[in-house]
Design a protein around this motif. Structure first.
Motif, short mmCIF file in Angstrom:
data_model
loop_
_atom_site.label_atom_id
_atom_site.label_comp_id
_atom_site.label_asym_id
_atom_site.label_seq_id
_atom_site.Cartn_x
_atom_site.Cartn_y
_atom_site.Cartn_z
N ARG A 62 33.78 -10.77 -0.33
CA ARG A 62 33.03 -12.13 -0.77
C ARG A 62 34.88 -12.14 -0.74
O ARG A 62 35.53 -13.59 -0.02
CB ARG A 62 32.57 -12.47 -1.69
N LYS A 167 35.39 -19.30 -1.04
CA LYS A 167 35.00 -19.64 -2.21
C LYS A 167 37.00 -20.00 -2.45
O LYS A 167 37.53 -18.81 -3.29
CB LYS A 167 34.61 -18.02 -3.68
N TYR A 171 38.20 -26.31 -6.49
CA TYR A 171 37.75 -26.72 -7.34
C TYR A 171 36.67 -27.90 -8.11
O TYR A 171 36.14 -27.90 -8.44
CB TYR A 171 36.88 -25.55 -8.42
N GLU A 200 22.46 -25.64 -3.53
CA GLU A 200 24.06 -24.73 -4.64
C GLU A 200 23.62 -25.76 -5.71
O GLU A 200 23.82 -26.90 -5.84
CB GLU A 200 24.74 -24.06 -4.37
N PRO A 202 27.04 -26.55 -8.48
CA PRO A 202 28.56 -26.11 -8.40
C PRO A 202 29.35 -24.66 -8.85
O PRO A 202 30.27 -24.76 -8.09
CB PRO A 202 29.18 -27.52 -9.21
N THR A 203 28.51 -24.33 -9.29
CA THR A 203 28.92 -22.73 -9.85
C THR A 203 27.73 -21.69 -9.41
O THR A 203 27.93 -20.91 -10.53
CB THR A 203 29.49 -22.51 -11.03
N SER A 204 27.05 -21.86 -9.24
CA SER A 204 26.09 -21.05 -9.31
C SER A 204 24.54 -21.29 -8.16
O SER A 204 24.93 -22.26 -7.48
CB SER A 204 24.62 -21.82 -9.93
N THR A 205 23.96 -20.28 -7.85
CA THR A 205 23.07 -20.30 -6.71
C THR A 205 21.33 -20.82 -7.19
O THR A 205 21.45 -20.59 -8.92
CB THR A 205 22.96 -18.71 -6.21
N LEU A 237 27.40 -21.02 -0.98
CA LEU A 237 28.33 -19.92 -1.48
C LEU A 237 27.15 -18.57 -1.31
O LEU A 237 26.25 -19.04 -2.00
CB LEU A 237 29.24 -19.54 -2.12
N THR A 240 26.47 -13.54 -5.13
CA THR A 240 26.69 -11.82 -5.54
C THR A 240 25.68 -11.91 -6.35
O THR A 240 24.68 -10.49 -6.01
CB THR A 240 28.28 -11.77 -5.77
N SER A 241 25.31 -12.97 -7.01
CA SER A 241 23.84 -12.50 -7.97
C SER A 241 22.44 -12.56 -7.42
O SER A 241 21.80 -11.81 -8.21
CB SER A 241 24.15 -13.73 -9.40
N SER A 276 24.53 -17.09 -11.93
CA SER A 276 25.65 -16.56 -11.13
C SER A 276 26.54 -15.46 -12.12
O SER A 276 26.16 -15.31 -13.11
CB SER A 276 26.26 -17.41 -11.52
N SER A 277 27.70 -15.31 -11.69
CA SER A 277 27.85 -13.61 -12.06
C SER A 277 28.34 -13.68 -13.43
O SER A 277 28.39 -12.71 -14.49
CB SER A 277 29.49 -13.72 -11.99
N1 PLP Z 1 27.88 -20.59 -5.26
C1 PLP Z 1 28.35 -21.48 -6.16
C2 PLP Z 1 30.01 -23.08 -5.43
C3 PLP Z 1 29.87 -20.60 -7.21
O1 PLP Z 1 30.87 -21.12 -7.69
C4 PLP Z 1 28.89 -19.37 -7.82
C5 PLP Z 1 30.02 -18.72 -8.25
O2 PLP Z 1 30.14 -19.22 -8.90
C6 PLP Z 1 28.02 -19.16 -7.14
C7 PLP Z 1 27.18 -19.82 -6.38
C8 PLP Z 1 26.63 -17.51 -7.51
O3 PLP Z 1 28.10 -16.66 -6.93
P1 PLP Z 1 27.49 -15.40 -7.87
O4 PLP Z 1 26.60 -14.94 -7.97
O5 PLP Z 1 28.89 -14.63 -7.20
O6 PLP Z 1 29.10 -15.60 -8.96
#
Ligand code: PLP
Length: 313
Positions: A62, A167, A171, A200, A202-205, A237, A240-241, A276-277
């Motif tokens: 990614r 990504k 942010y 989604e 802001p930092t997660s799915t 985004l 990956t999780s 998220s990761s």
């Molecule tokens: N969507 C956004 C906008 C993110 O910032 C993130 C992770 O930081 C994710 C989704 C989840 O991604 P991942 O599971 O790869 O951490």
């Protein structure tokens, strides 16, 4: 003044095969670096558990596609892998975890365009402790509000310069959405599109589960477990999780689905999670003040997914 959290920095540097460890208490970046002045760069965040970084290949892939969207040329993946190992080892040497359960290190891979006219980007790996808040959210769950992202689901394809599926270091909007959610008494947010779809966090799915009880025609019933996430081509985004969890869930007999989802699908779900990761799997207790599913089913399904997710390398 509180002292800053311990941080290890390892710069990718052709003169140092395993990366160059730098002093995180000293300035390391030019004030004119375009990453600092314009947010012009890309990054990844991954978790190392007991010294082992999770999903490294998916994060490197990614990082490459985010960099390609910004026309940035990255060092070889092998150089990143070596710098990641150096950063994790150094961090765990200097800041040993008190217990194996607390042995989690947040690893960030950061790329900036460098100063104007730089021949190559500035790249480094940062290792720091995992925030207690994200560990807590896995256990207690979170309350979420829906927030308008201001784009429709076709904006990503129509206007690739918006970099919606990359990504990037920009942010500020995501962090502003989180602060907006906090001011409303929520822990987090789920973005919706102007055409009414779930996107989604802001930092997660976003993930949701549906349970369906079906008669097998021979007098007994079985429960079909379905795990659903918004479709990737909606300007989000690709997580990956989510990708890793879907693969594990499929192998364990879950059915999988990809949007489009509307907010009512979240309210009708048996469970919803932000994943998220770093935070891993956080069950959503309420959305806009409405309870999602029931506490017992939420707890049971979260435990099942946690077990599947823990086995991921
Ligand atoms: N969507 C956004 C906008 C993110 O910032 C993130 C992770 O930081 C994710 C989704 C989840 O991604 P991942 O599971 O790869 O951490």
């Amino acid at each position: 003044m509180t002292s800053p959290a311990p941080t290890v920095l390892v710069f990718l540097d052709p003169a140092f095969e395993n990366g160059r460890i730098a002093d995180s208490s000293q300035p390391q970046l030019m004030a004119t670096d375009l990453g600092a002045t314009r947010g012009d760069g890309v990054f990844e965040s991954l978790l190392a558990v007991q010294g082992r970084p999770r999903k490294v290949q998916a994060h490197l892939n990614r990082l490459s596609s985010s960099a390609a969207a910004l026309d940035l040329v990255l060092p070889e993946q092998d150089a990143w892998r070596k710098a990641i190992d150096t950063a994790i080892n150094e961090f765990r040497d200097v800041h040993p975890a008190p217990t194996p359960e607390e042995d989690e290190v947040v690893v960030k891979l950061i790329v900036t365009r460098g100063v104007e006219g730089a021949a190559s980007p500035t790249c480094w790996v940062q290792a720091s402790p995992s925030p207690a808040g994200s560990r807590r959210q896995r256990e207690t769950g979170i309350d979420v509000v829906l927030l308008d992202r201001g784009f429709d689901t076709e904006a990503g394809e129509r206007a690739p310069w918006l970099l919606l599926g990359a990504k990037t270091l920009s942010y500020a909007v995501n962090m502003a959405a989180l602060r907006f959610a906090h001011k409303q008494g929520a822990d987090d947010a789920i973005f919706t599109s102007t055409d009414g779809r779930v996107l989604e966090g802001p930092t997660s799915t976003v993930l949701l589960a549906h349970l369906e009880t079906v008669d097998d025609g021979e007098g007994s019933v079985k429960t079909i477990r379905r795990l659903i996430t918004p479709q990737h081509d909606s300007g989000i985004l690709p997580g990956t999780s989510q990708g890793a969890l879907f693969a594990a869930a499929k192998a364990a007999g879950w059915e999988l689905g990809y949007g489009p989802l509307v907010p009512q699908d979240l309210f009708d779900a048996d469970a919803v999670w932000l994943i998220s990761s770093i935070r891993l799997i956080a069950p959503v207790n309420h959305i806009n003040g409405k309870e999602i599913g029931t506490p017992s089913i939420r707890k049971q399904l979260t435990a099942e997914l946690n077990e599947l997710f823990a086995g991921i390398e």
